[in-house]
Design a protein around this motif. Structure first.
Motif, PDB file in Angstrom:
ATOM      1  N   PHE A 177     -67.791  63.113-111.675  1.00 27.44           N
ATOM      2  CA  PHE A 177     -66.598  62.586-110.998  1.00 27.44           C
ATOM      3  C   PHE A 177     -66.025  63.651-110.069  1.00 27.44           C
ATOM      4  N   ARG A 178     -65.218  63.180-109.132  1.00 23.33           N
ATOM      5  CA  ARG A 178     -64.455  64.086-108.265  1.00 23.33           C
ATOM      6  C   ARG A 178     -62.972  63.889-108.553  1.00 23.33           C
ATOM      7  N   CYS A 179     -62.203  64.967-108.462  1.00 18.02           N
ATOM      8  CA  CYS A 179     -60.754  64.827-108.579  1.00 18.02           C
ATOM      9  C   CYS A 179     -60.107  65.772-107.585  1.00 18.02           C
ATOM     10  N   GLY A 180     -58.826  65.531-107.315  1.00 15.89           N
ATOM     11  CA  GLY A 180     -58.112  66.362-106.346  1.00 15.89           C
ATOM     12  C   GLY A 180     -58.384  65.920-104.928  1.00 15.89           C
ATOM     13  N   THR A 181     -58.135  66.823-103.980  1.00 20.49           N
ATOM     14  CA  THR A 181     -58.136  66.455-102.567  1.00 20.49           C
ATOM     15  C   THR A 181     -58.739  67.579-101.714  1.00 20.49           C
ATOM     16  N   TYR A 182     -58.915  67.282-100.422  1.00 18.53           N
ATOM     17  CA  TYR A 182     -59.214  68.319 -99.435  1.00 18.53           C
ATOM     18  C   TYR A 182     -57.933  68.691 -98.682  1.00 18.53           C
TER      19      TYR A 182
ATOM     20  N   PHE B 400     -55.433  53.116 -94.364  1.00 22.20           N
ATOM     21  CA  PHE B 400     -55.906  53.820 -95.560  1.00 22.20           C
ATOM     22  C   PHE B 400     -57.397  54.128 -95.460  1.00 22.20           C
ATOM     23  N   ALA B 401     -58.177  53.156 -94.981  1.00 20.82           N
ATOM     24  CA  ALA B 401     -59.625  53.375 -94.852  1.00 20.82           C
ATOM     25  C   ALA B 401     -59.902  54.535 -93.890  1.00 20.82           C
ATOM     26  N   LEU B 402     -59.142  54.585 -92.798  1.00 21.74           N
ATOM     27  CA  LEU B 402     -59.273  55.685 -91.831  1.00 21.74           C
ATOM     28  C   LEU B 402     -58.969  57.029 -92.497  1.00 21.74           C
ATOM     29  N   VAL B 403     -57.890  57.067 -93.259  1.00 21.31           N
ATOM     30  CA  VAL B 403     -57.466  58.293 -93.938  1.00 21.31           C
ATOM     31  C   VAL B 403     -58.581  58.792 -94.868  1.00 21.31           C
ATOM     32  N   ILE B 404     -59.172  57.892 -95.618  1.00 18.92           N
ATOM     33  CA  ILE B 404     -60.231  58.286 -96.552  1.00 18.92           C
ATOM     34  C   ILE B 404     -61.445  58.805 -95.780  1.00 18.92           C
ATOM     35  N   ARG B 405     -61.796  58.143 -94.666  1.00 20.90           N
ATOM     36  CA  ARG B 405     -62.901  58.630 -93.831  1.00 20.90           C
ATOM     37  C   ARG B 405     -62.644  60.045 -93.340  1.00 20.90           C
ATOM     38  N   LEU B 406     -61.381  60.377 -93.118  1.00 20.71           N
ATOM     39  CA  LEU B 406     -61.016  61.707 -92.602  1.00 20.71           C
ATOM     40  C   LEU B 406     -60.771  62.703 -93.739  1.00 20.71           C
ATOM     41  N   GLU B 407     -61.318  62.458 -94.928  1.00 22.68           N
ATOM     42  CA  GLU B 407     -61.192  63.341 -96.102  1.00 22.68           C
ATOM     43  C   GLU B 407     -59.756  63.457 -96.591  1.00 22.68           C
ATOM     44  N   GLY B 408     -58.966  62.430 -96.349  1.00 29.07           N
ATOM     45  CA  GLY B 408     -57.579  62.478 -96.781  1.00 29.07           C
ATOM     46  C   GLY B 408     -57.354  61.675 -98.035  1.00 29.07           C
ATOM     47  N   THR B 409     -56.065  61.465 -98.366  1.00 31.86           N
ATOM     48  CA  THR B 409     -55.763  60.641 -99.532  1.00 31.86           C
ATOM     49  C   THR B 409     -54.511  59.790 -99.286  1.00 31.86           C
ATOM     50  N   LEU B 410     -54.266  58.846-100.204  1.00 30.30           N
ATOM     51  CA  LEU B 410     -53.269  57.795 -99.986  1.00 30.30           C
ATOM     52  C   LEU B 410     -51.847  58.305 -99.892  1.00 30.30           C
ATOM     53  N   SER B 411     -51.546  59.346-100.669  1.00 30.78           N
ATOM     54  CA  SER B 411     -50.157  59.786-100.733  1.00 30.78           C
ATOM     55  C   SER B 411     -50.054  61.294-100.806  1.00 30.78           C
ATOM     56  N   GLY B 412     -49.179  61.840 -99.990  1.00 30.05           N
ATOM     57  CA  GLY B 412     -48.924  63.269-100.043  1.00 30.05           C
ATOM     58  C   GLY B 412     -47.787  63.608-100.984  1.00 30.05           C
ATOM     59  N   GLU B 413     -46.775  62.720-101.055  1.00 38.21           N
ATOM     60  CA  GLU B 413     -45.582  63.074-101.816  1.00 38.21           C
ATOM     61  C   GLU B 413     -44.788  61.880-102.323  1.00 38.21           C
ATOM     62  N   HIS B 414     -45.140  60.661-101.912  1.00 34.84           N
ATOM     63  CA  HIS B 414     -44.382  59.496-102.385  1.00 34.84           C
ATOM     64  C   HIS B 414     -44.951  58.944-103.688  1.00 34.84           C
ATOM     65  N   GLY B 415     -46.240  59.153-103.923  1.00 33.90           N
ATOM     66  CA  GLY B 415     -46.879  58.589-105.102  1.00 33.90           C
ATOM     67  C   GLY B 415     -47.446  57.205-104.840  1.00 33.90           C
ATOM     68  N   ILE B 416     -47.868  56.543-105.897  1.00 38.28           N
ATOM     69  CA  ILE B 416     -48.613  55.282-105.803  1.00 38.28           C
ATOM     70  C   ILE B 416     -47.754  54.085-106.208  1.00 38.28           C
ATOM     71  N   GLY B 417     -47.101  54.195-107.353  1.00 46.12           N
ATOM     72  CA  GLY B 417     -46.187  53.149-107.816  1.00 46.12           C
ATOM     73  C   GLY B 417     -46.858  51.798-107.911  1.00 46.12           C
ATOM     74  N   LEU B 418     -46.099  50.809-107.450  1.00 44.11           N
ATOM     75  CA  LEU B 418     -46.517  49.423-107.478  1.00 44.11           C
ATOM     76  C   LEU B 418     -47.333  49.102-106.239  1.00 44.11           C
ATOM     77  N   ALA B 427     -59.554  55.518-102.767  1.00 43.30           N
ATOM     78  CA  ALA B 427     -59.405  56.973-102.792  1.00 43.30           C
ATOM     79  C   ALA B 427     -60.174  57.621-103.941  1.00 43.30           C
ATOM     80  N   LEU B 428     -60.341  56.899-105.044  1.00 37.40           N
ATOM     81  CA  LEU B 428     -60.916  57.515-106.239  1.00 37.40           C
ATOM     82  C   LEU B 428     -62.126  56.714-106.720  1.00 37.40           C
ATOM     83  N   GLU B 429     -63.154  57.443-107.144  1.00 34.03           N
ATOM     84  CA  GLU B 429     -64.363  56.802-107.675  1.00 34.03           C
ATOM     85  C   GLU B 429     -64.047  56.101-108.995  1.00 34.03           C
ATOM     86  N   PRO B 430     -64.895  55.125-109.389  1.00 31.44           N
ATOM     87  CA  PRO B 430     -64.684  54.455-110.683  1.00 31.44           C
ATOM     88  C   PRO B 430     -64.669  55.446-111.851  1.00 31.44           C
ATOM     89  N   ALA B 431     -65.506  56.481-111.809  1.00 32.85           N
ATOM     90  CA  ALA B 431     -65.543  57.438-112.928  1.00 32.85           C
ATOM     91  C   ALA B 431     -64.208  58.174-113.052  1.00 32.85           C
TER      92      ALA B 431
END
Lengths: 456, 456
Positions: A177-182, B400-418, B427-431
């Motif tokens: 698995f991968r965790c964390g970010t770039y 979001f898809a663009l962000v993931i392609r650019l090695e990014g992630t969904l949230s920097g500081e707001h979190g995921i919530g609902l 953003a995250l693999e099934p494992a």
């Protein structure tokens, strides 16, 4: 125990002949670490790919055989000693630096990369990775992450937990698995990255790490302050940490250690009640004011001498006492017990006093030195024979009890491993230990990863 | 759903009459947060002690009733909306600062302390707690920890994960526990502290936090740079982050946002292709060289104007555009969709370009601004009617898809919530998600804590 033939078959298929050994001579070399404890593994493998690690863990899980990850075995807690046998996975050949990315202040490395090799590779880019254990030239990044190993720079730049962005790993289930970010910031789910850091190979085997880099300041100044007694030095530490200029090293050396270092290292080592080595870094224009600020804080009741090195040679001379310490200890006791307790900085005076009293009570030689800016003291008990060794162990239990009374904890940067797990209930409540056991089961349901370590 | 009478009896015994409400009017006030989603809880309690929280969670676990922890509800993701009913535990009255300890650079607080109140209390000691969300005057420390909320200073000083030493909390089992240390360094078992930070109340309810303080630099200088286009500004960000002087704020504002801010805030707001607000802090003697270093990096192809504020008034004037942004957006769309994606800094130009293309493709007004030094962009979609709102949602998935392609992630500081949980598998693999579910079960075996949040 010998490995089940079916397991050996899978390993022989996954690892080339020179990457798998069941030869006793080779297994002996992976039986011990810097703790001087030892136990023979049943096999040693040298993975070079993430997929091999997945195959290894899956196969071992199927056969309920322990897997012990190993960097370069420089840890002092027995964290890599295969006490229940099984397979040692030595990551020494999985040692490529995969990416150095200064624009994003990150590097991606395999776990076997040596800390010192990474620092050298980063130099031309003007960056460094902050964790810098004394063993930096020969310890691996994977080991640093497994033990949350830090070093003197931690006081300003933080430990691996503050300097790692993401990981790739294989859990005890055999799943990769991968965790964390770039990215230098992220709030997307649970922080598994920091959970793995410091988990000593008991939750997962790290196969890749994305490290956060810091820009390397171009200048450094070294100061040495000697004090009448350890209390005066410890109070100076608190004053230094309470003002805005954070030093990049703030090392403490007690009177016993100084005397030892002088016997071994010569007249360059000062005799005093205690000594602080202080370093500040930054851009050249900013250093004079930083040296002033730190010097003001270092001065106070009990200061005997404050020296600022003006040249590289003078800096080396100031560090001579600190450098002479390790070899000097070895001349006294090959069996030194090397602890790294940590207390809030303002409790350092009580800790140092308390340790002196315990040394007298148990009639054991103890030298104390370490990363005072973090309140992290290396307490070295130096027993010279079996009787002293027994007294040293009794003394150690009281040292830990003292540390807990002073709001401290068992380990600042060495980890728990084999040697300190019996003391964990001193530091952590049953409920906390219970949650840690649940977390262990969440990653490694069959307890095959590094059994006998960390949790009591 | 109404609460089982046996549960209500326990709560009435544990909480005073004015600390427990089943009144609909009061419940309505705790049904929503800054996400504008809402769902009615069955009861609201106002704990003031750790023991009350233990009683609450134990009783709710026995009756399989959800417990939703709440700070001041300033989060934008619906993280505190009780979507499955149950009991909201509002920590607003558990708001004592228990200890300020400058010598050890730490403070111990209850979760309901407001971020701004803590900062004010720390000022006379010369320290601050680095996380500084824009909502700082009215958001709570507990909420900051639950969401790993950061703010502009994170680029230099880190997020709550880098600035918290230890926690006291109550797990979903109803058991209270402590984790972490009072020391600035520690390697004693698994890092449960960081695991709880950012877990949005789904693992445990935080009842006390030991925060790491930073010395407050005594001086600050503000720079404003305008650029021909967003690409030129984004390239300047990468140059600034690749040199050794790290700014304490590095904010980006795109052309659409500038235009909006000028319409609302007047001529003081410059018109340009993009703008950076840059702040450097330190001791007064060090600032001229820091300003020089950052200015050198800010210059380059596409720079239009670089202004350095010389007075407090000039600093305020430079910030006027940034401050005008929030109210300006509200005039356009009361239903703004406020995202906080993050990419590696060097990918900011591609992100900003890609967002412009998506805005055009979906015919949605998007303004982008945010914490560029961390690659953390607030992407605000401003739909003005139902049709636009539908297009905005389609657009968001592509963002979001663009962000993931650019090695990014969904949230920097707001979190995921609902709101973002459905996007977690992007953003995250099934494992990784599977391990997060195992961790959730390790802390909260009956899934009573904040159900329906964070994990898909």
């Amino acid at each position: 125990m010998t490995l089940p033939p079916a397991l050996l078959d899978i390993l022989r298929h996954a690892f080339a002949a020179d990457a798998l050994s069941v030869d006793e001579g080779e297994r002996l070399a992976y039986a011990y670490d810097n703790s001087r404890r030892n136990a023979l593994p049943d096999a040693v493998v040298f993975p070079t790919t993430h997929e091999q690690v997945e195959t290894l863990v899956r196969a071992c899980r199927e056969h309920r055989v322990p897997v012990v990850a190993r960097g370069r075995g420089t840890n002092t807690t027995g964290a890599t000693v295969p006490v229940e046998g099984g397979v040692v996975a030595s990551f020494e050949r999985m040692n490529r630096i995969l990416r150095i990315d200064p624009d994003n202040r990150l590097a991606v490395v395999e776990p076997g990369v040596l800390n010192g090799d990474l620092q050298n590779a980063l130099k031309p880019h003007g960056f460094f990775w902050p964790p810098d254990p004394t063993s930096s030239p020969w310890c691996s990044i994977g080991g640093n992450l497994a033990c949350n190993s830090a070093g003197p720079r931690t006081v300003k730049y933080g430990s691996p937990r503050e300097n790692t962005l993401g990981l790739r790993a294989v859990a005890g289930t055999g799943e990769g698995f991968r965790c964390g970010t770039y990215t230098s910031k992220g709030s997307t789910g649970y922080d598994l990255t920091r959970l793995l850091i410091g988990s000593e190979g008991t939750l997962a085997l790290i196969t890749e790490a994305t490290l956060k880099l810091a820009p390397k300041p171009s200048a450094l100044r070294t100061l040495r302050a000697t004090y009448r007694d350890v209390g005066a030095a410890a109070r100076a530490v608190a004053r230094i940490m309470a003002q805005p200029v954070t030093p990049c090293a703030l090392e403490f050396i007690d009177d016993v250690a100084l005397k030892l270092a002088r016997d071994y290292g010569g007249d360059g080592v000062p005799l005093a009640g205690a000594m602080l080595m202080i370093e500040v870094d930054g851009e050249p224009e900013t250093l004079p004011s930083a040296v002033d600020a730190v010097s003001r804080a270092a001065r106070g009741d009990g200061l005997e001498e404050l020296k600022v090195a003006q040249t590289a040679e003078e800096t080396q001379a100031l560090w001579s006492a600190r450098k002479a310490l390790s070899p000097a200890q070895r001349t006294i006791s090959p069996n030194k017990i090397n602890e790294d307790v940590v207390v809030p900085v303002s409790h350092l005076p009580e800790l140092v006093d308390g340790i002196k009293q315990l040394a007298a009570k148990h009639d054991v030689l103890i030298v104390s030195f370490g990363h005072a800016g973090n309140g992290n003291l290396h307490v070295n008990l130096l027993p010279r024979d079996d009787a002293e060794r027994e007294r040293a162990h009794a003394c150690l239990a009281e040292v830990f009890a003292l540390v807990i009374r002073l709001e401290g904890t068992l380990s600042g940067e060495h980890g728990i491993g084999l040697i300190k797990r019996e003391f964990m209930p001193l530091a952590l409540e049953p409920a906390t230990l219970g949650l840690m056991r649940n977390v262990k089961a969440a990653f490694d349901p069959d307890s095959i990863l590094n059994p006998g370590k960390l949790l009591p």
